[in-house]
Scaffold this motif. Structure first.
Motif, short mmCIF file in Angstrom:
data_model
loop_
_atom_site.label_atom_id
_atom_site.label_comp_id
_atom_site.label_asym_id
_atom_site.label_seq_id
_atom_site.Cartn_x
_atom_site.Cartn_y
_atom_site.Cartn_z
N VAL A 1 73.19 50.92 36.60
CA VAL A 1 71.79 50.72 36.22
C VAL A 1 71.33 49.37 36.77
CG1 VAL A 1 71.81 52.19 34.18
CG2 VAL A 1 72.50 49.79 33.97
N ALA A 2 70.06 49.29 37.12
CA ALA A 2 69.59 48.15 37.90
C ALA A 2 69.09 46.98 37.06
CB ALA A 2 68.47 48.60 38.85
N ALA B 1 67.09 49.06 31.72
CA ALA B 1 67.72 50.35 32.04
C ALA B 1 69.05 50.50 31.31
CB ALA B 1 67.92 50.49 33.55
N GLN C 1 74.52 46.81 37.80
CA GLN C 1 74.48 47.88 38.80
C GLN C 1 75.89 48.28 39.21
OE1 GLN C 1 71.53 49.48 40.31
NE2 GLN C 1 73.26 50.85 40.66
N HIS D 1 72.85 58.02 35.66
CA HIS D 1 72.21 58.86 36.69
C HIS D 1 70.83 59.34 36.23
CE1 HIS D 1 71.65 61.93 39.76
NE2 HIS D 1 71.47 62.81 38.80
N THR E 1 68.37 56.38 36.18
CA THR E 1 68.02 56.00 37.55
C THR E 1 67.09 57.04 38.18
OG1 THR E 1 70.11 54.83 37.81
CG2 THR E 1 68.96 55.46 39.83
#
Length: 317
Positions: A190-191, A195, A185, A223, A226
Motif C-alpha cells: 500500500v502506498a 491506504a 509499499q 490489492h 490499490t
C-alpha cells in the motif's frame, strides 16, 4: 533580498508510552527490586528507552502520550468485541496486565513528569488518539516521529507531512525501523498511511478484536485498496455491481457491510482529542528535582535517571 529566515524546524518525538513500558517490562530481564519490594524493571527500561530515543532523534519537542482510556466507549459501541479479549474476566474496563507492571506505571509517570517531559492523555481517548491529534497540530512545523510497537499507527505515515513511525516491535528501541511510505509499499503493498488503515479494516486484527472481512488477508486487502483507491472506492464498486468483484468475494464483502460501516470509527485515530495547551519543548531544567530525587532513592534509579539527564543535557540541581 529579504533578511528574514524561516523558523527552524521543530522535531516532535511522540512516545506511545504504554507500548514502551510493556516492552520494557517483558524485555528488561533485570528484576531487581526497590527496598520496599517493588519491581523496577519497567521503570528502568522506560527511562533507558527514552534516553536512547532522545539521543538518536535529537527532538526539540517531546511528549509521552498516555492512555487515559485504553478501550474508549465510542469504539466499543461501534464494535463490542474491540479489545474485549484483553479484559480482566468479569470487568468491562480493566485491562489484563501483570501486577508487577501495574505497580510500576504510576512511578513511570511521576518520573517522566519530574523530568519535565509532558505526559498527555485525553479522557475517553487512547494514546493513539493523542498521537494523531498532536501529529495534525504539528503539521507544517517540522518532522514528527511516532515511537510505537503497534501497527495501528502506520496510518499516520505521511511523507508530505514528514511523519514517520519508529517501529520497535522488531529491532527494539535501539535498532527500531523508521518507516516511511516506501516501507509500507514494500512490506504491505500500500502506498500511504491512509491506504494502510483501509487495508487493516478489510484484513481485520485479532489482537484488537476486529473481525475483518471473511477470506481477505493482507495481500488481497492491499490489492483491493490499490485497485479501487480506498475502502470507500471498493465499497462503491461493490454497490455498483462491478463485474470484477464476484463470487465468494462479493458475497463476503456484502455480508461485512455492517462491520465496514463502523470499522473506520475504531481503526482511524482521532485528530481532535481534547488536549491541554502546554509547552511540548524538551525540558531544559528539571521540573521537580525533589520528587525525582525521592524516586531515585526509593527505587534505586540513579543510573537510568543519570542517563536520561545526560541525554536531555540537564544539569543536576
Amino acid at each position: 533580498m529579504s533578511t528574514h529566515s524561516a523558523a527552524p524546524a521543530a522535531r516532535l518525538l511522540l512516545l506511545d508510552t504504554a507500548s514502551l513500558y510493556f516492552r520494557a517490562y517483558f524485555g528488561v530481564k533485570d528484576l531487581r527490586q526497590a527496598p520496599d519490594g517493588t519491581p523496577t524493571n519497567a521503570v528502568r527500561g522506560m527511562l533507558d528507552m527514552t534516553s536512547t530515543l532522545v539521543t538518536r532523534f535529537s527532538p526539540t519537542h517531546l511528549v509521552a502520550c498516555w492512555d487515559n482510556d485504553w478501550r474508549p466507549d465510542f469504539r466499543v459501541r461501534a464494535i463490542p468485541t474491540y479489545k474485549a479479549h484483553r479484559l480482566v474476566p468479569g470487568t468491562q474496563d480493566k485491562e489484563e496486565a501483570p501486577a508487577e507492571l501495574e505497580a510500576q506505571v504510576p512511578i513511570i509517570r511521576r518520573a517522566l513528569e519530574s523530568f519535565g517531559i509532558p505526559v498527555l492523555g485525553s479522557d475517553g481517548y487512547e494514546a493513539d488518539d493523542v498521537i494523531g491529534t498532536l501529529t495534525v497540530r504539528h503539521r507544517g512545523r517540522g518532522p514528527v516521529a511516532v515511537v510505537t510497537g503497534d501497527r495501528d499507527l502506520f496510518q499516520l505515515v505521511d511523507d508530505e507531512a514528514d511523519v514517520t513511525v519508529v517501529y520497535t516491535a522488531r529491532g527494539g528501541v535501539r535498532d527500531a525501523e523508521v518507516l516511511r511510505q516506501a516501507d509500507l509499499q514494500a512490506r504491505y503493498g500500500v502506498a500511504t498511511g491512509a491506504a494502510y488503515a483501509d487495508m487493516a479494516m478489510l484484513r481485520g486484527d485479532t489482537s484488537d478484536g476486529l473481525p475483518g472481512v471473511k477470506g481477505i488477508g493482507d495481500k488481497t486487502a492491499a490489492h483491493l485498496i490499490t485497485t479501487y483507491g480506498s475502502l470507500a472506492g471498493l465499497r462503491q464498486a461493490v454497490a455498483d455491481g462491478d463485474p470484477a468483484i464476484k463470487g465468494a468475494r462479493r458475497t463476503n464483502l456484502e455480508a461485512a457491510a455492517d462491520y465496514l460501516d463502523v470499522a473506520p470509527l475504531v481503526v482511524h485515530v482521532a485528530h481532535d482529542a481534547p488536549l491541554p495547551d502546554v509547552p511540548l519543548t524538551v525540558p531544559r531544567e528539571l521540573a521537580d528535582p525533589a520528587t525525582l530525587q525521592q524516586l531515585v532513592e526509593a527505587y534505586d534509579l540513579g543510573s537510568p535517571v543519570g542517563r536520561l539527564m545526560r541525554a536531555l543535557k540537564l544539569r543536576p540541581e
